[in-house]
Design an enzyme around this catalytic site. Structure first.
Site, PDB file in Angstrom:
ATOM      1  N   ARG A  16       0.836  -1.215   0.000  1.00 21.78           N
ATOM      2  CA  ARG A  16       0.000   0.000   0.000  1.00 21.78           C
ATOM      3  C   ARG A  16       0.863   1.254   0.000  1.00 21.78           C
ATOM      4  NH1 ARG A  16      -2.292  -4.011  -0.598  1.00 21.78           N
ATOM      5  NH2 ARG A  16      -4.427  -4.515  -0.026  1.00 21.78           N
ATOM      6  N   ALA A  43       6.889  10.053  24.255  1.00 19.37           N
ATOM      7  CA  ALA A  43       5.628  10.235  23.536  1.00 19.37           C
ATOM      8  C   ALA A  43       5.858  10.411  22.036  1.00 19.37           C
ATOM      9  CB  ALA A  43       4.890  11.434  24.120  1.00 19.37           C
ATOM     10  N   ASP A  64      17.375   6.077  24.445  1.00 23.06           N
ATOM     11  CA  ASP A  64      16.578   6.688  25.516  1.00 23.06           C
ATOM     12  C   ASP A  64      17.218   6.366  26.864  1.00 23.06           C
ATOM     13  OD1 ASP A  64      13.487   7.890  25.709  1.00 23.06           O
ATOM     14  OD2 ASP A  64      14.240   6.983  27.553  1.00 23.06           O
ATOM     15  N   ASN A 135      13.397  17.815  25.668  1.00 21.96           N
ATOM     16  CA  ASN A 135      14.113  18.972  26.220  1.00 21.96           C
ATOM     17  C   ASN A 135      15.021  19.617  25.189  1.00 21.96           C
ATOM     18  OD1 ASN A 135      17.135  18.102  26.795  1.00 21.96           O
ATOM     19  ND2 ASN A 135      15.821  16.350  27.252  1.00 21.96           N
ATOM     20  N   CYS A 178      18.894  29.341  14.069  1.00 24.85           N
ATOM     21  CA  CYS A 178      18.463  30.463  13.228  1.00 24.85           C
ATOM     22  C   CYS A 178      17.077  30.925  13.652  1.00 24.85           C
ATOM     23  CB  CYS A 178      18.369  30.054  11.756  1.00 24.85           C
ATOM     24  SG  CYS A 178      19.910  29.620  10.957  1.00 24.85           S
ATOM     25  N   CYS A 192       5.531  19.482  30.487  1.00 23.29           N
ATOM     26  CA  CYS A 192       4.514  18.449  30.666  1.00 23.29           C
ATOM     27  C   CYS A 192       3.964  18.489  32.091  1.00 23.29           C
ATOM     28  CB  CYS A 192       5.104  17.068  30.396  1.00 23.29           C
ATOM     29  SG  CYS A 192       5.883  16.959  28.791  1.00 23.29           S
ATOM     30  N   CYS A 253      24.218  33.491  12.660  1.00 26.88           N
ATOM     31  CA  CYS A 253      23.830  32.289  13.403  1.00 26.88           C
ATOM     32  C   CYS A 253      25.099  31.596  13.891  1.00 26.88           C
ATOM     33  CB  CYS A 253      23.011  31.324  12.548  1.00 26.88           C
ATOM     34  SG  CYS A 253      22.672  29.766  13.416  1.00 26.88           S
TER      35      CYS A 253
END
Lengths: 355, 90
Positions: A16, A43, A64, A135, A178, A192, A253
């Site tokens: 598909r 999340a 993580d 963060n 930037c 949160c 920058c």
């Protein structure tokens, strides 16, 4: 043998997706040959991981630092109650689910805190870096490493009902600095913890990010969104604002124009991080050797309750009437629950874990 | 018709709970001065020593003022000024 069973044609599962004109068989083959580092698997990260593994991205490294908790289950789509009961690190729990979904691609879980000492190793072989973090310290680090090595990355953020996303193609589009020159201080913008977060907010933001990933990895750079996307699912707003003229900010920058990688070089960033959504602080300490949990547990039992498995050690202690919960990782890192003050966390760490 | 300033969620408490505030002024600077005059608590949310905080971006009809005339960007009645801070969580 006229039938082509799923076993004999591994591309069938993507039929598909391949039928979509922008992808086709050529795009699918590019996805299968591509490599992604996913920075953070909460999340945003679980939604990203879910889409990428089903789409057939050939190699996905999931990084993580955290473990699965009950309050994650409202929105972190790859986790369930058994992951909480088993005290599993998010990267490991996600990898298990991802392999069940698609055993034909490679998933590499890494339980680690992303910092300036490891981010180049974690992203060196990646074609794309995805932001699943919560963060700005990690996001500016990703931005530095992506600009330095010319790798695309996709920023996503979500708090409450508000979300934001932007795709960074170094050399072609503005970089994060930037557009947002500096990171907000904790408490200046919602977290949160103060604002809460709705699952649809993160699902939608991460789905936009995932779409950008599919475009980039399948070679459809012309389709990439070059504007800053901002939306609010509760107030029914969805807008794209023009940021293209900000590229390089007239040569000022620090990151993409001057090539000063301040986060990567350690000019910014700290040893402690206040964690979004919890009354907790992470204390990073690079132990020379991996911690010996048997020995540490024996020491700590004099002060409080200790449990551990091969991934983490939990220690509960009371001080001056305040309860604290330590989660210690083998690399010496600890998350200390019960305070949001970095100094107090550092003190507690030094007192119980050492150094 | 006035100039509309859209106030982002983290700043709404300082803006009397309003998502949108009607202001007057010929430039973005004037418009924000009027906003802060109406809601003084917004001063420290928006500015740090006279400069706009570096994680708050200001858009006039979806164009970033940093590639227009910065705070001197002209505004007129009917224009929307959006204050858009970086979104952290995830």
């Amino acid at each position: 043998m006229s039938d082509i069973s799923p076993e004999t044609n591994p591309l069938d599962r993507y039929s598909r997706q391949m039928r979509f004109p922008g992808m086709g068989k050529a795009g699918q083959q590019k996805l299968l040959a591509s490599r992604v580092t996913l920075c953070g698997c909460g999340a945003l990260g679980t939604v990203l991981a879910n889409v990428l593994v089903r789409a057939g991205v050939g190699f996905i490294r999931v990084v993580d630092r955290d473990f699965v908790e009950p309050s994650n289950l409202q929105r972190q789509v790859l986790f369930d109650e058994s992951d909480v009961a088993d005290n599993l690190p998010k990267a490991e729990a996600a990898a298990t689910k991802m392999r069940q979904i698609n055993s034909t691609v490679t998933v590499e879980p890494v339980v680690a805190d992303i910092d300036r000492t490891n981010i180049e190793d974690l992203t060196r072989d990646a074609d794309l870096i995805l932001d699943g973090s919560d963060n700005f310290e990690v996001r500016y680090l990703i931005n530095d490493v992506a600009v330095k090595h010319g790798k695309p990355w996709v920023y996503g953020g979500a708090v409450g009902s508000q979300g934001m996303s932007m795709t960074i193609l170094p050399g072609e589009t503005p970089c994060l600095r930037c557009v947002f020159e500096a990171a907000p201080n904790p408490g200046d913008v919602g977290t949160c913890e103060t604002a809460g977060v709705l699952a649809p907010t993160v699902n939608i933001v991460a789905s936009y990010q995932a779409t950008e990933a599919l475009k980039i990895l399948s070679g459809n750079l012309a389709a990439v969104n070059r504007e800053l996307l901002t939306l609010d699912v509760w107030e029914n707003t969805n807008r794209r604002v023009k940021v293209a003229p900000l590229k390089g900010r007239k040569g000022e920058c620090p990151c993409c124009a001057k090539r000063q990688f301040e986060w990567l070089d350690g000019a910014h960033g700290t040893q402690t991080t206040t964690l979004c959504g919890r009354n907790a602080v992470q204390v990073s300490h690079r132990a020379a050797n991996r911690l010996d949990f048997d020995q540490l547990a024996a020491t700590l039992r004099a002060s409080g309750a200790v449990t551990f498995n091969k991934f983490l050690l939990k220690f509960n202690v009371e001080e001056k009437g305040d309860p604290f919960e330590f989660t210690v990782f083998p690399d010496g890192r600890a998350i200390i629950k019960g305070t949001s003050e970095p100094d107090r966390a550092r003190t507690l760490y030094a007192k119980y874990v050492g150094h | 018709m006035a100039i509309k300033v859209q106030v982002p969620t983290p700043m709404r408490e300082a803006a009397g709970g309003n998502a949108e505030v009607a202001v007057a002024g010929a430039t973005v600077k004037d418009a924000l001065a009027d906003l802060v005059r109406q809601y003084p608590a917004l001063q420290s949310k928006l500015f740090d020593g006279g400069k706009v905080r570096p994680y708050v971006n200001i858009f006039v009809n979806d164009e970033d003022i940093r590639y227009l005339d910065e705070l001197d960007t002209a505004v007129q009645d009917g224009v929307t000024v959006a204050l858009i801070p970086a979104v952290a969580g995830g």
